[in-house]
Write a protein that holds these residues in place. Sequence first.
Motif, PDB file in Angstrom:
ATOM      1  N   LYS A  37       3.343   3.109   3.105  1.00 35.07           N
ATOM      2  CA  LYS A  37       3.940   4.314   2.834  1.00 35.07           C
ATOM      3  C   LYS A  37       3.313   5.593   3.800  1.00 35.07           C
ATOM      4  O   LYS A  37       3.923   6.320   4.409  1.00 35.07           O
ATOM      5  N   ALA A  38       1.928   5.228   3.899  1.00 37.52           N
ATOM      6  CA  ALA A  38       1.248   6.574   4.715  1.00 37.52           C
ATOM      7  C   ALA A  38       0.021   5.827   5.196  1.00 37.52           C
ATOM      8  O   ALA A  38      -0.391   4.734   4.631  1.00 37.52           O
ATOM      9  N   VAL A  39      -0.462   6.477   6.090  1.00 40.03           N
ATOM     10  CA  VAL A  39      -1.682   5.904   7.018  1.00 40.03           C
ATOM     11  C   VAL A  39      -2.781   7.139   6.985  1.00 40.03           C
ATOM     12  O   VAL A  39      -2.289   8.173   7.583  1.00 40.03           O
ATOM     13  N   LEU A  40      -3.608   6.970   6.444  1.00 46.18           N
ATOM     14  CA  LEU A  40      -4.921   8.038   6.841  1.00 46.18           C
ATOM     15  C   LEU A  40      -5.944   7.350   7.617  1.00 46.18           C
ATOM     16  O   LEU A  40      -6.633   6.766   7.170  1.00 46.18           O
ATOM     17  N   LEU A  41      -6.039   7.765   9.055  1.00 51.21           N
ATOM     18  CA  LEU A  41      -6.979   7.181   9.931  1.00 51.21           C
ATOM     19  C   LEU A  41      -7.975   7.926  10.004  1.00 51.21           C
ATOM     20  O   LEU A  41      -8.069   9.318  10.263  1.00 51.21           O
ATOM     21  N   LYS A  42      -9.231   7.526   9.621  1.00 53.97           N
ATOM     22  CA  LYS A  42     -10.643   8.068   9.426  1.00 53.97           C
ATOM     23  C   LYS A  42     -11.631   7.652  10.447  1.00 53.97           C
ATOM     24  O   LYS A  42     -11.522   6.660  11.032  1.00 53.97           O
TER      25      LYS A  42
ATOM     26  N   ALA B 218       0.813  -1.316  -0.050  1.00 52.21           N
ATOM     27  CA  ALA B 218       0.027   0.211  -0.035  1.00 52.21           C
ATOM     28  C   ALA B 218       0.686   1.315   0.057  1.00 52.21           C
ATOM     29  O   ALA B 218       1.677   1.580   0.862  1.00 52.21           O
ATOM     30  N   THR B 219       0.435   2.105  -0.867  1.00 47.29           N
ATOM     31  CA  THR B 219       1.069   3.575  -0.705  1.00 47.29           C
ATOM     32  C   THR B 219       0.299   4.340   0.195  1.00 47.29           C
ATOM     33  O   THR B 219       0.965   4.888   1.029  1.00 47.29           O
ATOM     34  N   VAL B 220      -0.991   4.170   0.355  1.00 47.92           N
ATOM     35  CA  VAL B 220      -1.738   4.990   1.486  1.00 47.92           C
ATOM     36  C   VAL B 220      -2.800   3.686   2.055  1.00 47.92           C
ATOM     37  O   VAL B 220      -3.365   2.940   1.177  1.00 47.92           O
ATOM     38  N   LEU B 221      -2.823   3.643   3.220  1.00 44.79           N
ATOM     39  CA  LEU B 221      -3.746   2.780   3.978  1.00 44.79           C
ATOM     40  C   LEU B 221      -4.781   3.716   4.574  1.00 44.79           C
ATOM     41  O   LEU B 221      -4.344   4.733   5.331  1.00 44.79           O
ATOM     42  N   THR B 222      -6.178   3.377   4.349  1.00 47.55           N
ATOM     43  CA  THR B 222      -7.008   4.513   4.854  1.00 47.55           C
ATOM     44  C   THR B 222      -8.126   3.616   5.725  1.00 47.55           C
ATOM     45  O   THR B 222      -9.643   3.611   5.346  1.00 47.55           O
ATOM     46  N   PRO B 223      -7.767   3.313   6.898  1.00 45.07           N
ATOM     47  CA  PRO B 223      -8.768   2.481   7.741  1.00 45.07           C
ATOM     48  C   PRO B 223      -9.533   3.422   8.490  1.00 45.07           C
ATOM     49  O   PRO B 223      -9.107   4.562   8.831  1.00 45.07           O
ATOM     50  N   ASN B 224     -10.775   2.984   8.955  1.00 43.39           N
ATOM     51  CA  ASN B 224     -11.437   3.826  10.114  1.00 43.39           C
ATOM     52  C   ASN B 224     -11.011   3.234  11.269  1.00 43.39           C
ATOM     53  O   ASN B 224     -10.241   2.367  11.380  1.00 43.39           O
ATOM     54  N   LEU B 225     -11.595   3.766  12.325  1.00 45.00           N
ATOM     55  CA  LEU B 225     -11.072   3.583  13.781  1.00 45.00           C
ATOM     56  C   LEU B 225     -11.374   1.940  13.975  1.00 45.00           C
ATOM     57  O   LEU B 225     -10.295   1.375  14.691  1.00 45.00           O
ATOM     58  N   PRO B 226     -12.571   1.343  13.916  1.00 47.93           N
ATOM     59  CA  PRO B 226     -12.797   0.029  14.041  1.00 47.93           C
ATOM     60  C   PRO B 226     -11.673  -0.911  13.235  1.00 47.93           C
ATOM     61  O   PRO B 226     -11.151  -2.020  13.895  1.00 47.93           O
ATOM     62  N   GLU B 227     -11.550  -0.523  11.944  1.00 50.76           N
ATOM     63  CA  GLU B 227     -10.578  -1.371  10.920  1.00 50.76           C
ATOM     64  C   GLU B 227      -9.164  -1.300  11.543  1.00 50.76           C
ATOM     65  O   GLU B 227      -8.385  -2.293  11.498  1.00 50.76           O
ATOM     66  N   ALA B 228      -8.566   0.058  11.913  1.00 54.02           N
ATOM     67  CA  ALA B 228      -7.182  -0.066  12.544  1.00 54.02           C
ATOM     68  C   ALA B 228      -7.182  -0.723  13.669  1.00 54.02           C
ATOM     69  O   ALA B 228      -6.211  -1.566  13.689  1.00 54.02           O
ATOM     70  N   ALA B 229      -7.840  -0.814  14.617  1.00 50.93           N
ATOM     71  CA  ALA B 229      -8.092  -1.707  15.785  1.00 50.93           C
ATOM     72  C   ALA B 229      -8.004  -3.234  15.472  1.00 50.93           C
ATOM     73  O   ALA B 229      -6.915  -3.855  15.938  1.00 50.93           O
ATOM     74  N   ALA B 230      -8.885  -3.570  14.530  1.00 52.96           N
ATOM     75  CA  ALA B 230      -8.875  -4.989  13.927  1.00 52.96           C
ATOM     76  C   ALA B 230      -7.482  -5.562  13.485  1.00 52.96           C
ATOM     77  O   ALA B 230      -7.006  -6.510  13.714  1.00 52.96           O
ATOM     78  N   LEU B 231      -7.016  -4.623  12.414  1.00 51.50           N
ATOM     79  CA  LEU B 231      -5.793  -4.864  11.920  1.00 51.50           C
ATOM     80  C   LEU B 231      -4.686  -4.988  12.928  1.00 51.50           C
ATOM     81  O   LEU B 231      -3.560  -5.404  12.790  1.00 51.50           O
TER      82      LEU B 231
END
Length: 178
Positions: free
Chosen positions: A173-178, A135-148
């Motif tokens: 390379k980058a993370v955009l947490l939403k 991934a160049t950019v990973l865009t998880p929401n809060l529940p997805e980030a927690a699960a990962l």
Amino acid sequence: MAETIANILSIAGSDPSGGAGIQADLKTFAARATYGMAVLTALTAQNTQGVSGVHLVPPAFVAAQIADVFGDIRVDAVKIGMIASAEIAEAVAGALSRHRGPPVVLDPVMVAKGGASLLAREAVEALTRRLLPLATVLTPNLPEAAALLGEAEAADRAAMEGQAKRLLALGPKAVLLK
């Protein structure tokens, strides 16, 4: 000189109601004056109220779709959405590994808005191990980030920042947490 239109490939599930998945991606691509292409990973039975069923596309067929698109058309960027299974995650990672170059936006779709699970538990490990490094950019929401990360959902800004940094360490390379 004619301007070249960007070719964007979405690898995701289908939402027949048009609010998410391939259908939403293609609408977004068109609105941004790009040429949208689609590789289906799953078919869903859903509407605005929720998901009532999911039918997975065989992993070898997912890989064949990706290979055929890359074999014939210039791909300028890839957006990955619903993966649904460990086998599909492996197939997508294997196919994309042969075509390094275009930026990859990974939106780890794991739970539908209505609460239905869209990613099998065993697939989380495959997605983390195989797709996050691509991934160049990973865009998880809060529940997805927690699960990962196998952690509780972040409850404040400091916890969000910590999770974003831990996700970054997994390869994107980058993370955009939403």
